[in-house]
Design an enzyme around this catalytic site. Structure first.
Site, PDB file in Angstrom:
ATOM      1  N   TYR A 141       0.826  -1.216   0.000  1.00  0.00           N
ATOM      2  CA  TYR A 141       0.000   0.000   0.000  1.00  0.00           C
ATOM      3  C   TYR A 141       0.860   1.266   0.000  1.00  0.00           C
ATOM      4  O   TYR A 141       0.429   2.306  -0.475  1.00  0.00           O
ATOM      5  CB  TYR A 141      -0.897   0.032   1.243  1.00  0.00           C
ATOM      6  CG  TYR A 141      -2.242  -0.619   1.065  1.00  0.00           C
ATOM      7  CD1 TYR A 141      -2.357  -1.928   0.621  1.00  0.00           C
ATOM      8  CD2 TYR A 141      -3.413   0.073   1.385  1.00  0.00           C
ATOM      9  CE1 TYR A 141      -3.591  -2.522   0.483  1.00  0.00           C
ATOM     10  CE2 TYR A 141      -4.651  -0.524   1.249  1.00  0.00           C
ATOM     11  CZ  TYR A 141      -4.740  -1.818   0.800  1.00  0.00           C
ATOM     12  OH  TYR A 141      -5.975  -2.410   0.674  1.00  0.00           O
ATOM     13  N   LYS A 192       3.285 -15.413   2.024  1.00  0.00           N
ATOM     14  CA  LYS A 192       3.467 -16.109   0.742  1.00  0.00           C
ATOM     15  C   LYS A 192       4.952 -16.426   0.619  1.00  0.00           C
ATOM     16  O   LYS A 192       5.630 -16.065  -0.354  1.00  0.00           O
ATOM     17  CB  LYS A 192       2.958 -15.209  -0.397  1.00  0.00           C
ATOM     18  CG  LYS A 192       2.870 -15.889  -1.745  1.00  0.00           C
ATOM     19  CD  LYS A 192       1.764 -16.943  -1.848  1.00  0.00           C
ATOM     20  CE  LYS A 192       1.860 -17.676  -3.187  1.00  0.00           C
ATOM     21  NZ  LYS A 192       0.951 -18.830  -3.281  1.00  0.00           N
ATOM     22  N   ASP A 224      -2.940 -18.282  -0.016  1.00  0.00           N
ATOM     23  CA  ASP A 224      -3.966 -18.969  -0.821  1.00  0.00           C
ATOM     24  C   ASP A 224      -4.646 -20.056   0.009  1.00  0.00           C
ATOM     25  O   ASP A 224      -5.870 -20.198   0.012  1.00  0.00           O
ATOM     26  CB  ASP A 224      -3.372 -19.524  -2.132  1.00  0.00           C
ATOM     27  CG  ASP A 224      -2.067 -20.302  -1.942  1.00  0.00           C
ATOM     28  OD1 ASP A 224      -1.504 -20.288  -0.828  1.00  0.00           O
ATOM     29  OD2 ASP A 224      -1.620 -20.931  -2.926  1.00  0.00           O
ATOM     30  N   ASP A 248      -6.387  -6.981   4.016  1.00  0.00           N
ATOM     31  CA  ASP A 248      -7.527  -6.318   3.382  1.00  0.00           C
ATOM     32  C   ASP A 248      -8.453  -7.362   2.777  1.00  0.00           C
ATOM     33  O   ASP A 248      -9.672  -7.329   2.977  1.00  0.00           O
ATOM     34  CB  ASP A 248      -7.003  -5.371   2.287  1.00  0.00           C
ATOM     35  CG  ASP A 248      -8.132  -4.661   1.560  1.00  0.00           C
ATOM     36  OD1 ASP A 248      -9.051  -4.156   2.240  1.00  0.00           O
ATOM     37  OD2 ASP A 248      -8.099  -4.612   0.313  1.00  0.00           O
ATOM     38  N   ASP A 252     -12.309  -9.149   4.471  1.00  0.00           N
ATOM     39  CA  ASP A 252     -13.624  -9.133   3.810  1.00  0.00           C
ATOM     40  C   ASP A 252     -14.222 -10.537   3.762  1.00  0.00           C
ATOM     41  O   ASP A 252     -15.421 -10.726   3.977  1.00  0.00           O
ATOM     42  CB  ASP A 252     -13.519  -8.569   2.380  1.00  0.00           C
ATOM     43  CG  ASP A 252     -13.725  -7.052   2.332  1.00  0.00           C
ATOM     44  OD1 ASP A 252     -13.435  -6.381   3.334  1.00  0.00           O
ATOM     45  OD2 ASP A 252     -14.179  -6.545   1.275  1.00  0.00           O
TER      46      ASP A 252
HETATM   47  C1  IPM Z   1     -10.390  -1.187   4.092  1.00  0.00           C
HETATM   48  C2  IPM Z   1     -10.670  -0.531   2.773  1.00  0.00           C
HETATM   49  C3  IPM Z   1      -9.531   0.420   2.455  1.00  0.00           C
HETATM   50  C4  IPM Z   1      -8.271  -0.413   2.313  1.00  0.00           C
HETATM   51  C5  IPM Z   1      -9.745   1.308   1.217  1.00  0.00           C
HETATM   52  C6  IPM Z   1     -11.020   2.110   1.327  1.00  0.00           C
HETATM   53  C7  IPM Z   1      -8.576   2.200   0.971  1.00  0.00           C
HETATM   54  O1  IPM Z   1     -10.880  -1.499   1.788  1.00  0.00           O
HETATM   55  O2  IPM Z   1     -10.252  -0.463   5.096  1.00  0.00           O
HETATM   56  O3  IPM Z   1     -10.320  -2.409   4.129  1.00  0.00           O
HETATM   57  O4  IPM Z   1      -7.996  -0.981   1.247  1.00  0.00           O
HETATM   58  O5  IPM Z   1      -7.536  -0.500   3.291  1.00  0.00           O
HETATM   59 MG    MG Z   2     -10.919  -3.505   2.522  1.00  0.00          MG
END
Ligand code: IPM
Ligand code: MG
Length: 361
Positions: A141, A192, A224, A248, A252
């Site tokens: 990032y 990884k 993975d 990240d 999710d």
């Molecule tokens: C998160 C989001 C952010 C990230 C974006 C909005 C920059 O997806 O906080 O997970 O990628 O960190």
């Molecule tokens: Mg995110």
């Protein structure tokens, strides 16, 4: 002394859910002796609209001076064509970097009331309680060099750099081991290392830090495989520690195990425990302004703030209990409804405040 809390509503559904958080904080102030001062500032697209920058100087100063920060969400389609440095996400990333909020805690916990809202079978997810510790201020990032350049043949090439210095790995590993000590003492580091040198170093440093935590059972997975294990048998995990981008993605996935990304809060902490608290979901522009967004991730973020930055664990527990009670009473926003009636963002916020008040009666 009053706690100074910076409020950053942001974009999309951010303002709607932040309103519910403010309502909850006011209830704590009125009925629970919680002493606070709230001050709001613009971030993301709202910052760009106000002063032409996603992280206005005044907002950064406010956050630097605050004891804790609450953030709604940033981003929206109307900002997508802006220069990369002016996009809403830059505001959030800039804040994480400027305040050195390197340790991102993303709990994924399944409320028993929502076991049928998960897309996985109940026996796979019931009782799920995972903590993902994501490195938040390094890795791909922020690594340099980065950009899009033109090659000699006129073709363009995009590039980013995945880099971790030892001290960055060490501090996030320590953070994760500390958290594992407070939980079930199991830590899985995700990397990884079969392909990337940076992961090789990551693994080596995590193992070294682990020597200071003999009680914690440390394991390693390639990313993975970790992604597969998360949907195959997620309850094998207690604490997961990983890099910025892997975290990240995996957070999710872990969120969806719990039924809705609308339920999950997060904390982003610096080395002293000062932090920023936000739901892990985004700004959901498709439902913004309709008062149908689930405010619970935001309200649970308030609970995390009380627990991790303000040293008020009892108040944090009360909020967690109130949220559980509201779910028991059958309140559901659209994202967690299984047919049946749904309530609006504001009604859900009101229900949690009422449930909280009921706890002191
Ligand atoms: C998160 C989001 C952010 C990230 C974006 C909005 C920059 O997806 O906080 O997970 O990628 O960190
Ligand atoms: Mg995110």
């Amino acid at each position: 002394m009053a706690y100074k809390i910076a409020i950053l509503p942001g974009d999309g559904i951010g303002p709607e859910i932040i309103n519910q958080a403010e309502k909850l904080l006011q209830c704590l102030q009125q009925d629970f002796g919680f002493n606070m001062e709230l001050e709001s500032a613009a971030i993301g697209g709202a910052g760009y609209d106000a002063v032409g920058h996603p992280l206005p100087e005044a907002s950064l100063v406010l956050c630097q001076q605050a004891d804790a920060i609450l953030l709604g969400s940033v981003g929206g389609p109307q900002y997508e064509s802006l220069d990369r440095d002016l996009r809403p996400e830059r505001g959030l990333l800039g804040l994480r970097a400027s305040l050195e909020l390197f340790s991102n805690l993303r709990p994924a916990m399944l409320y028993p009331q929502l076991v049928n809202a998960s897309s996985l079978k109940p026996d796979i997810v019931s009782g799920l309680d995972i903590m993902i510790v994501r490195e938040l201020t390094g890795g791909i990032y922020f690594g340099k060099p980065r950009g899009i350049r033109e090659l000699e043949n006129g073709e363009r090439e995009g590039f980013n750099t995945l880099v971790y210095a030892e001290h960055e790995i060490e501090r996030i590993a320590r953070s994760a081991f500390d958290i594992a000590m407070l939980r079930n003492k199991k830590l899985c580091s995700v990397d990884k290392a079969n392909v990337l040198e940076v992961s090789e170093l990551w693994r080596e440093v995590v193992v070294q830090v682990g020597n200071d935590y003999p009680e914690v059972e440390l394991s390693h997975l390639y990313v993975d495989n970790a992604a597969m294990q998360l949907v195959r048998a997620p309850k094998q995990f207690d604490v997961i520690v990983t890099t910025n981008m892997f975290g990240d993605i995996l957070s999710d996935t872990a969120a969806m195990l719990t039924g809705s990304i609308g339920m999950l809060p997060s904390a982003s902490l610096d080395r002293d425990g000062k932090g920023m608290y936000e739901p892990i979901h985004g700004s959901a522009p498709d439902i913004a302004g309709k008062s149908i967004a689930n405010p619970l991730a935001m309200l649970l973020s308030v609970a995390m703030m009380l627990r991790y930055s303000l040293g008020e664990p009892e108040l944090a527990n009360l909020i967690d209990t109130a949220v559980g009670n509201v779910l028991n009473q059958g309140f559901r926003t659209a994202d967690i409804a299984e047919g049946g009636n749904t309530v609006s963002t504001v009604e859900m916020g009101d229900a949690v405040v009422a449930a909280l008040r009921a706890l002191v009666k």
